[in-house]
Write a protein that holds these residues in place. Sequence first.
Motif, PDB file in Angstrom:
ATOM      1  N   ASP A   1    -136.516 -60.912  56.781  1.00 58.13           N
ATOM      2  CA  ASP A   1    -135.706 -59.714  57.002  1.00 58.13           C
ATOM      3  C   ASP A   1    -134.806 -59.423  55.806  1.00 58.13           C
ATOM      4  N   TRP A   2    -134.261 -60.485  55.207  1.00 53.97           N
ATOM      5  CA  TRP A   2    -133.381 -60.291  54.033  1.00 53.97           C
ATOM      6  C   TRP A   2    -134.132 -59.608  52.904  1.00 53.97           C
ATOM      7  N   PHE A   3    -135.408 -60.003  52.744  1.00 52.03           N
ATOM      8  CA  PHE A   3    -136.204 -59.418  51.674  1.00 52.03           C
ATOM      9  C   PHE A   3    -136.430 -57.917  51.905  1.00 52.03           C
ATOM     10  N   PHE A   4    -136.801 -57.575  53.148  1.00 53.69           N
ATOM     11  CA  PHE A   4    -137.031 -56.159  53.454  1.00 53.69           C
ATOM     12  C   PHE A   4    -135.757 -55.347  53.258  1.00 53.69           C
ATOM     13  N   LEU A   5    -134.614 -55.894  53.720  1.00 52.49           N
ATOM     14  CA  LEU A   5    -133.362 -55.148  53.598  1.00 52.49           C
ATOM     15  C   LEU A   5    -132.986 -54.933  52.136  1.00 52.49           C
ATOM     16  N   ILE A   6    -133.126 -55.996  51.327  1.00 51.83           N
ATOM     17  CA  ILE A   6    -132.787 -55.860  49.906  1.00 51.83           C
ATOM     18  C   ILE A   6    -133.719 -54.852  49.243  1.00 51.83           C
ATOM     19  N   ALA A   7    -135.033 -54.973  49.545  1.00 57.79           N
ATOM     20  CA  ALA A   7    -135.995 -54.050  48.941  1.00 57.79           C
ATOM     21  C   ALA A   7    -135.639 -52.608  49.296  1.00 57.79           C
ATOM     22  N   GLY A   8    -135.331 -52.367  50.577  1.00 55.89           N
ATOM     23  CA  GLY A   8    -134.959 -51.015  51.009  1.00 55.89           C
ATOM     24  C   GLY A   8    -133.773 -50.497  50.218  1.00 55.89           C
TER      25      GLY A   8
ATOM     26  N   GLN B   1    -133.683 -57.993  62.673  1.00 57.69           N
ATOM     27  CA  GLN B   1    -135.086 -58.383  62.500  1.00 57.69           C
ATOM     28  C   GLN B   1    -136.024 -57.515  63.328  1.00 57.69           C
ATOM     29  N   GLY B   2    -135.651 -57.315  64.589  1.00 56.82           N
ATOM     30  CA  GLY B   2    -136.539 -56.610  65.506  1.00 56.82           C
ATOM     31  C   GLY B   2    -136.573 -55.107  65.264  1.00 56.82           C
ATOM     32  N   TRP B   3    -135.453 -54.548  64.833  1.00 55.80           N
ATOM     33  CA  TRP B   3    -135.434 -53.107  64.556  1.00 55.80           C
ATOM     34  C   TRP B   3    -135.581 -52.835  63.060  1.00 55.80           C
ATOM     35  N   THR B   4    -134.518 -53.212  62.286  1.00 62.10           N
ATOM     36  CA  THR B   4    -134.496 -52.782  60.881  1.00 62.10           C
ATOM     37  C   THR B   4    -135.688 -53.309  60.078  1.00 62.10           C
ATOM     38  N   ALA B   5    -135.892 -54.638  60.088  1.00 57.97           N
ATOM     39  CA  ALA B   5    -136.970 -55.198  59.267  1.00 57.97           C
ATOM     40  C   ALA B   5    -138.322 -54.670  59.733  1.00 57.97           C
ATOM     41  N   PHE B   6    -138.470 -54.510  61.058  1.00 51.52           N
ATOM     42  CA  PHE B   6    -139.729 -53.958  61.576  1.00 51.52           C
ATOM     43  C   PHE B   6    -139.943 -52.542  61.055  1.00 51.52           C
ATOM     44  N   TYR B   7    -138.883 -51.729  61.152  1.00 53.73           N
ATOM     45  CA  TYR B   7    -138.990 -50.361  60.649  1.00 53.73           C
ATOM     46  C   TYR B   7    -139.339 -50.340  59.169  1.00 53.73           C
TER      47      TYR B   7
END
Lengths: 544, 137
Positions: free
Chosen positions: A84-91, A361-367
Motif C-alpha cells: 500500500d505504501w508503494f501505491f500511495l507514494i507512486a500516486g 489498503q482496502g480502499w485507497t491502494a485497491f483504487y
Amino acid sequence: MSDTNGGEPLPEPEGAATLIETEYEIGQDNITPKIGPFGLDIHNPVFAISGLAVLVFVLATLAFQNSIGPLFLAMRDGLTASLDWFFLIAGNIFVLVCLALVVSPLGRVRIGGREATPDYSYLGWFSMLFAAGMGIGLMFFGVSEPMSHYGASYGGTVMENGVRTDWAPLGAAEGDVDAARMLGMAATIYHWGLHPWAIYAVVALSLALFAYNKGLPLTVRSIFYPIFGERVWGWPGHIIDILAVFATLFGLATSLGIGAQQANAGLSYLFGIDVGTTAQVLLIVGITLAALISVLRGLDGGVKRLSELNLILATILLLFIFVVGPTVAILTGFFENLFAYGREVVSLSNPFGREDDNFRQGWTAFYWAWWISWSPFVGMFIARVSRGRTVREFIVCVLLIPTLVSVLWMTTMGGTALSQLVDGGFTGVQEAALELKLFEMLTQLPLTTIASFVAIVLVIVFFVTSSDSGSLVIDTITAGGKIDAPVSQRVFWVSFEGLVAAALLIGGGLGALQAMAVSTGFPFAIVLLLACYALVRGLMDEPR
Amino acid sequence: MYKTIMVPIDLAHLPQIAGAIDTAGDLARHYGATLAFVSITAETPTAIAHNPEEFRARLSAFAAEQAARLGVEISAKAYAATDPSIDIDKTLLEAISDTGADLVVMASHRPGLADYFWAAHGAWLAKHAEISIFLVR
C-alpha cells in the motif's frame, strides 16, 4: 494544402524538430493473413499471443474456478496490503509530476509540434476523455462511496487485539455528524480526484508525446524507447504491449459484467424484470452491438457522438438532482467538500504512520491499483484525441477540470443521499444493496421513474463508450500502432470482449478476473514511474 | 471530355493501385486532362511517414515521379484524418469537390463475401458522388 514540391527535402514536422531516429518502420513486424473473406493487418506476435492468452485464462478460470478464484483474490489482497505504501507514494509522484509540468516552461510544449492545431473542440475532447476515464464508476460509486465512508467515520474506530478493524479513513469522527460527513466526502473525492486523473495524464501525455512529436508508433511500448532503446521493438516491447492488451480487455470485460448486473438490478427495480444471467447476457449483447455500430461509424461519427450524448445525459441527471434535491446544501456543499478535500488530501495521501489499515489498503491502494490497470487503455485513448494541445492545456483539462467535475458529481449524488439520511432520517439508501443505492436515493425525489430510467440509460451508454474506445485501443496495440488497420479487426475485438464478459458472467469468475486485472496494477505502477522519467526527458528535448 | 481526373492513392499499397494509375494516365493523355492524386493518412505515425507533413512531402514526390513517367500534369493533395479507415469515404467525397474533378479513377478489389458486411470504398463513392467513377480491377 495542395503542394507539388516533389523534389524538395522533407519539411520539419509542424515545428516538432525532435523525431527519434530509429530503424524501426511501423508495421514491419505485421503480418497480413486472410481469414475467410477478411484481410487482416496484425502485429506478430502481439495479436496472437494476447488473443490466445485471453482465451486460455478465461477457460482456466471457468474450469478451475474454485481453486483459481481464491488464488487471484489472495494475490490482490496480498499486493494491496503489503505494498500500500508503494501505491500511495507512486500516486503522489504522478500528481506532483503533473502539477510541476503545468507551472514549468515544459508546459508550453505542444503535442504534435509547435504549429499543430487541435482535432477536436473542447467539448468533444472533454466528453471523450471523461466518458473513457471514469464513466461507469461514477454511477456505481457516486452514491455508495460517500455513504460508506460517512457510516464508517460516524461509527468511530474499533480496536480488536491492538488492530483497527473499522473501515473509517484517518482517525474517523465518532458521533460527530458534520465531521463524519466532511471526512466521508473528502475521502471519496480523494479517490476520484487528482490522483486517478494524474495516473491517466502521465500515460496519455507520454504516449501522445512519443507518437505525435517523436514519430514512434502509437502503442504503449513507444514510451520506453528512452529506456530500452531499439530493444523496445523486440520482446521487452512485446511483453509491455501484451500486458496492456490484457489489462484493457480484462478491465473492460469485468466492468461490462458488473455493469450488466447494475443495469439489470435497476431494470428489475423499475420494471420488475427478472434479475438473472439471461437478462444480463442480453444486456451485454445489446451493449456490444451498440459498441459495434459505434466503432464502425468511426471515432468522429460514433465514439465522439456517443461520448457527447453521455455528457449531456449526465448533465441532465446532475441538474435534475441539483434542482429537485437539496439545492442549497449541494451548492454550499460543493465548496465545503472542495475545502475538506484540500484540507485532508495531505493526510489521506501520507503513506506512513497511519492506523487506518482497512481504509488505506482496502480502499485507497485497491483504487490506485485499479486506476493504474485501466491507465493503458484510458491513456492511449486520451492520447489519440489530444493532438494539438499544449502540455499545460492538456494537464488542466485532464487533471484539474475532471477533478472539479468529480467533486461536483460526488457532492450532488452522495451529498443528496447523505442529506436524506442526516437531515431527513431516511435510511433506505444506507440499507440498500450496493448496486441499488443510486435508485433508492432517486425514490426520495420527484419523477422517480423517469430519473431512474435516465440513470439506467446512462449506465448503459457509459458502458458502450468504454467498450468502443477500449476496442479501438486494443486494435491499435495489436496492429503494432496502426490506426488504419482493416475494420474487421475492430469488429473482432468488440465481439471478443463481449464474449469474454458473457462467458465469465455465465460461468462465474468475474470477481476473480477483476482481482487479476487489479494485480497487473503493481507491475504497471513501476512501468508508469519509469514513464514519468521518459516523459520529462522527452519533453526537455522539445522546442517550447 | 474530362478536365481533372482524381486518383485516390494508397502509398502503402502501390502495386495494387498501379493499374489504376496507368489507366488514369492514358485517359489524361487522351483527353488532355490533368491528374489529381489524393491520399488520406492518419495523424499518428504510420509506416509511410512520421506525421502528416512528411506524408504530404512523400505524396508530392510520388506525384512528381509519376508525372515525369506518364507525361501528364499531376497535382497532389493529402488529407489527415483521426480515424482514416472510417473517414476515407467522406474524405474522398470532399476531395472531389476540392479538386474540382469530373472523373475518379480508382483501384478496387474483386467483390467478395466481406462486401456484404461493409461496402467497398469504390462502391460507396459511386453511390454518393455526382461524377463518374471508374473502378479498375
